[in-house]
Scaffold this motif. Sequence first.
Motif, PDB file in Angstrom:
ATOM      1  N   THR A   8       0.805  -1.219   0.000  1.00 56.51           N
ATOM      2  CA  THR A   8       0.000   0.000   0.000  1.00 56.51           C
ATOM      3  C   THR A   8       0.844   1.278   0.000  1.00 56.51           C
ATOM      4  O   THR A   8       0.311   2.368  -0.229  1.00 56.51           O
ATOM      5  N   CYS A  11       0.480   4.177  -2.578  1.00 58.97           N
ATOM      6  CA  CYS A  11      -0.881   4.565  -2.925  1.00 58.97           C
ATOM      7  C   CYS A  11      -1.261   5.953  -2.410  1.00 58.97           C
ATOM      8  O   CYS A  11      -0.932   6.323  -1.290  1.00 58.97           O
ATOM      9  N   ILE A  14      -6.842   4.144  -1.913  1.00 61.63           N
ATOM     10  CA  ILE A  14      -6.998   2.690  -1.818  1.00 61.63           C
ATOM     11  C   ILE A  14      -8.486   2.378  -1.834  1.00 61.63           C
ATOM     12  O   ILE A  14      -9.237   2.822  -0.967  1.00 61.63           O
ATOM     13  N   ILE A  17      -8.392  -4.074  -0.923  1.00 61.98           N
ATOM     14  CA  ILE A  17      -7.186  -4.903  -0.805  1.00 61.98           C
ATOM     15  C   ILE A  17      -7.634  -6.352  -0.762  1.00 61.98           C
ATOM     16  O   ILE A  17      -8.584  -6.699  -0.049  1.00 61.98           O
ATOM     17  N   LEU A 120     -12.958   1.051   3.589  1.00 64.33           N
ATOM     18  CA  LEU A 120     -12.074   0.058   2.966  1.00 64.33           C
ATOM     19  C   LEU A 120     -12.425  -1.338   3.472  1.00 64.33           C
ATOM     20  O   LEU A 120     -12.660  -1.527   4.664  1.00 64.33           O
ATOM     21  N   VAL A 143      -3.712  -4.535  -4.427  1.00 60.93           N
ATOM     22  CA  VAL A 143      -4.281  -3.277  -3.972  1.00 60.93           C
ATOM     23  C   VAL A 143      -4.937  -2.595  -5.167  1.00 60.93           C
ATOM     24  O   VAL A 143      -4.283  -2.378  -6.191  1.00 60.93           O
ATOM     25  N   GLY A 145      -6.561   0.845  -6.423  1.00 63.53           N
ATOM     26  CA  GLY A 145      -6.541   2.257  -6.061  1.00 63.53           C
ATOM     27  C   GLY A 145      -5.656   3.025  -7.008  1.00 63.53           C
ATOM     28  O   GLY A 145      -5.552   2.689  -8.178  1.00 63.53           O
ATOM     29  N   SER A 148      -2.881   1.011  -8.664  1.00 60.85           N
ATOM     30  CA  SER A 148      -3.235  -0.370  -8.369  1.00 60.85           C
ATOM     31  C   SER A 148      -1.973  -1.198  -8.554  1.00 60.85           C
ATOM     32  O   SER A 148      -1.183  -0.935  -9.465  1.00 60.85           O
TER      33      SER A 148
END
Length: 195
Positions: A8, A11, A14, A17, A120, A143, A145, A148
């Motif tokens: 993560t 990012c 997000i 996950i 999330l 992940v 977002g 990604s």
Amino acid sequence: TWAGILATAPCTDITSITHTSITDAEMIGKELMMVTGITMTPAQYEAEIASQESRMGSFYKVIPHQVADAIGYTVTKVTERREPIIYDEPIFCKLLERDIVPGECAGTRIVAEVHTQEGLTINAHIELRIFREGEKENMIWEVEGKPSLKVSVDRTDAGYFTAASMFNRIPDVIDAEPGLQPISKLGLMRHSALI
């Protein structure tokens, strides 16, 4: 846990996950392999593993929970269910020196969900099972977002991987503050190759 945390890091947003992990149950030793329900009928599995706290119950949901906590999200709900893995063809189990036949459990699938106050959700699908020919152990964190990304770790020996991870954490545990501490508070794990 740390692979999920590190996935993560780049990012700026997000969305979700997903963690997947597949472990060869024979590599964790006969006693632990049997805890995954291998050789049980679906009814035995439901009674002894799925519907109550078994020896493997509630352990694996800690992984996505710790990732959510470590990256700053407020966990509001964590669920876990365990499912038997049953193949439609016989598969040979070296440790038992016999086939696991259709109708017998060949392992366990753990499905965990972590929900957060911020919206999330982290989904985890973790399998400990007898491997078919050519399958390999792996662990993946995906992940969604901006950006990604996907982090994949191939393993060759889950038993050694787990034991060495615990051994390499000994200095961190000794240096930790008293009381229960999440793994994320112990910092990055370091190898012991030069000791």
